[in-house]
Motif scaffolding. Structure first.
Motif, mmCIF file in Angstrom:
data_model
loop_
_atom_site.group_PDB
_atom_site.id
_atom_site.type_symbol
_atom_site.label_atom_id
_atom_site.label_comp_id
_atom_site.label_asym_id
_atom_site.label_seq_id
_atom_site.Cartn_x
_atom_site.Cartn_y
_atom_site.Cartn_z
ATOM 1 N N ASP A 282 -0.718 3.821 1.127
ATOM 2 C CA ASP A 282 -1.923 4.583 2.732
ATOM 3 C C ASP A 282 -0.874 4.503 3.643
ATOM 4 O O ASP A 282 -1.187 3.706 4.309
ATOM 5 C CB ASP A 282 -2.858 4.139 2.112
ATOM 6 C CG ASP A 282 -4.395 4.776 3.286
ATOM 7 O OD1 ASP A 282 -3.764 6.062 3.841
ATOM 8 O OD2 ASP A 282 -5.235 4.675 3.734
ATOM 9 N N THR B 190 4.529 3.875 -3.335
ATOM 10 C CA THR B 190 3.686 2.273 -2.878
ATOM 11 C C THR B 190 4.436 1.571 -2.025
ATOM 12 O O THR B 190 6.025 1.618 -2.797
ATOM 13 C CB THR B 190 3.141 1.144 -4.100
ATOM 14 O OG1 THR B 190 2.308 2.079 -4.202
ATOM 15 C CG2 THR B 190 2.323 -0.285 -3.209
ATOM 16 N N SER C 32 0.600 -0.565 -0.107
ATOM 17 C CA SER C 32 -0.151 0.022 0.153
ATOM 18 C C SER C 32 0.739 1.188 0.123
ATOM 19 O O SER C 32 1.620 0.822 0.187
ATOM 20 C CB SER C 32 -1.208 0.299 1.274
ATOM 21 O OG SER C 32 -1.079 1.366 1.266
ATOM 22 N N GLY D 167 2.455 9.684 1.614
ATOM 23 C CA GLY D 167 1.154 8.626 0.320
ATOM 24 C C GLY D 167 1.590 8.713 -1.291
ATOM 25 O O GLY D 167 0.952 8.520 -1.955
#
Length: 326
Positions: free
Chosen positions: A147, A203, A145, A200
């Protein structure tokens, strides 16, 4: 045979431990002609006469047994890749845009008749960190991710995690994050995730920490789908989390364990069928953490400690694969 190695600059090789050099020396010992070029030198050209091919200025070399210089240069000639019996792509990571473009040029060379190992499409389809996701039963708890909130939650839940970039090598950019005794998140959690994800925008991968790393991060080599009988366990030293040799890990060759063999047997035939002649599996305990396809190493360390000649086994496979493809 006439072999072309597409690799990093020859002058940067470490003669004492470079696996590509071990391949070159074995090929030369068998009487094969050894040539080399760099990915940045690959080019496709259509000239005024209508001729077209992927080509490069190629260095014909003779590997030597000494430390430095480890080769003599015989000549430099611009040659089409289809003129070689086999082209071996051995460029080290990172898998950046230029590596990506090189695989497209190599795939074009295949269309023109070149025999390339590992196959360019397979290199693109198996990014070394992400390729493990195809075999989830064999990997540790993992999150991919960019995030920060999701990554924070994963780290808090597991309490002890490894986070790493997707394009690194040699342990570069790998961090261990641990909750405190009171359950509080690692004090560096925020800044590490901000740095690795570029707040952010990039990845990354997070995995549950495997305490079996104390016994080594094992490199298991697959040649044409079959495992080499010895792994190199890269054991962290001096309080390090990382076992990578580039990070100071101690390399200890050892026979494959049953868990290693189980993973190798599960993946080997599939990876070989996709055109991956040489693969390096990274295994901690019984968990698969990476699938290395760009330029797997550890040939020299395994040979020196066990006597098993990995380079000889690999050149056997190149000879057989080139013959099948001819």
């Amino acid at each position: 045979m006439k072999l072309l190695f597409v690799a990093d600059p020859l002058e940067a090789f470490n003669p004492k431990k470079d696996s590509t050099l071990a391949m070159m020396r074995e090929a030369a010992r068998r009487g094969h002609a050894v040539w080399a070029c760099e990915p940045r030198q690959l080019r496709w050209l259509r000239d005024a006469r209508g001729a077209q091919a992927v080509q490069a200025p190629c260095r014909h070399i003779q590997p030597l047994d000494g430390a430095r210089p480890w080769f003599t240069e015989i000549e430099v000639v611009a040659l089409a890749l289809r003129e070689f019996d086999a082209v071996l792509m051995r460029k080290d990571p990172p898998f950046d845009s230029e590596f990506f473009y090189a695989t497209h040029l190599l795939e074009q060379a295949e269309r023109e008749g070149a025999r390339v190992f590992n196959r360019p499409r397979a290199l693109r389809d198996h990014p070394e960190k992400l390729a493990i996701l195809e075999w989830p039963d064999h990997i540790p708890d993992t999150l991919v991710s960019r995030d920060p909130a999701a990554l924070r939650a994963f780290a808090r839940e597991h309490g002890d995690v490894i986070v790493k970039p997707l394009d690194g090598m040699g342990g570069s950019g790998v961090f261990r994050l641990r909750n405190g005794a009171d359950g509080a998140p690692d004090a560096n959690l925020g800044v590490v995730l901000e740095t690795l994800t570029d707040t952010g925008r990039r990845t990354i991968m997070a995995q549950g920490y495997l305490p079996q790393i104390a016994q080594g991060d094992k490199r298991v080599l697959l040649i044409d789908g079959e495992p080499v009988p010895y792994a190199l366990a890269r054991i962290p030293q001096g309080g390090e989390t990382r076992g990578n040799l580039a990070a100071g890990g101690l390399g200890r060759a050892q026979p494959l364990q049953e868990g290693d063999l189980a993973i190798a047997r599960a993946l080997g035939p599939t990876l070989a069928a996709r055109g991956l002649l040489l693969v390096g599996l990274d295994i901690i305990g019984t968990r698969l953490t990476e699938i290395n396809v760009t330029s797997p190493t550890c040939f020299v360390e395994i040979r020196e400690q066990t006597g098993f000649d990995v380079a000889a086994r690999f050149i056997d496979a190149v000879e057989a694969a080139a013959t099948r493809a001819a």
